[in-house]
Design an enzyme around this catalytic site. Sequence first.
Site, PDB file in Angstrom:
ATOM      1  CB  CYS A   1      -0.914  -0.021   1.228  1.00 23.43           C
ATOM      2  SG  CYS A   1      -1.944   1.440   1.365  1.00 23.43           S
TER       3      CYS A   1
ATOM      4  CB  CYS B   1      -0.600   2.486   4.066  1.00 26.60           C
ATOM      5  SG  CYS B   1      -2.098   1.859   3.327  1.00 26.60           S
ATOM      6  CG  ASP B   2       3.225   1.158   4.403  1.00 27.66           C
ATOM      7  OD1 ASP B   2       2.813   1.609   5.484  1.00 27.66           O
ATOM      8  OD2 ASP B   2       2.991   0.004   3.999  1.00 27.66           O
TER       9      ASP B   2
END
Length: 309
Positions: free
Chosen positions: A137, A140-141
């Site tokens: 992701c 997300c990261d």
Amino acid sequence: MEYQVVILGGGPAGLTAGLYAARSGFTTAVLEQTMAGGKIVNASHVENYPGFDQGISGLDLGQAMKRQAEKAGTEVVRTAVTDVTLSTHGPPGSAHIVHTADGDIQTTALIIATGSDYRTLDVPGEAEHLGKGVSYCATCDGAFFRGKKVAVIGGGDTALTDALELATFASDVIVVHRRDELRASEALQANARKSPKISFRWNSVVEGIEGDQAVTALRLRNTRDAIISEVSVDGVFVAVGSVPSTEFLGGSLSLDESGSIITNDSMETGVAGVFAAGDVRHNSARQVITAAGDGATAALSARRYIISL
Ligand code: NAP
């Protein structure tokens, strides 16, 4: 516990089905294991959902869908579904049973909208480095890789969307693709080729992900000459598609070769009172808007089914 309509999965398909079923006056529950809104909550910016000409964050879109379904009367229940017992032999309208970590739930109509999980590469070093440089992701990261060198594996829309997003943080983004032609849309390809930070490694498959505590390199094999090379990277974003979340069905519905549920155009499966919608369905276009459309169709078919009993 008993409802007239139970929906498994709280993504765009499930929440739209919940909205329509509750508005038809049925007691309705959406069962969701993690966070309602589905995968879309990980998308920083959704530009192709009609009605939002400036785009909208995936989180805002998912949360708005949840609020709207709840406002209509849908109960969104956080629980893990373990398996289902579908009524295939009883009299018409016999309850289907959903087994969850918190007990059994009976329902007249069941709509399966469980979506899909990230496909993994299944290479040495992938599972070991999850959260230590390997991610599925970018939204997300990505911010953890500011000023670093990262690789994105895959040649589809997700891979290029991820690459473009990562280019806002990382110093270099290498897209590793197993062929010499991308599957992604022309618009995404054009944007990626314009970015000075994005480069491509064609005809290359990942043989392994190296590193001790953190990722340090990718081991690649050229598919044409079988030459193995090593590329130093700090992070690897895997974007090689997804697999439908249907294992909990235990063979109770007809699936295609990829494990997706086979339905007709009304979202009916082969079992009376059981419907499927969204990415979990065979031939899904895998867009937020088509998932929402599937959810609406499934709920209208469930309504017809319940009224006919
Ligand atoms: P996808 O279209 O299935 O693409 C997966 C990519 O990974 C393909 O390039 C495939 O290579 C490659 N791949 C598959 N297995 C692999 C393996 N084991 N090793 C190496 N490479 C592998 O998946 P997606 O990109 O996640 O997109 C899914 C759907 O969501 C699509 O319908 C897409 O249009 C949609 N989507 C839309 C947007 C948007 O509209 N902005 C954003 C993201 C996703 P091959 O090409 O050789 O098969």
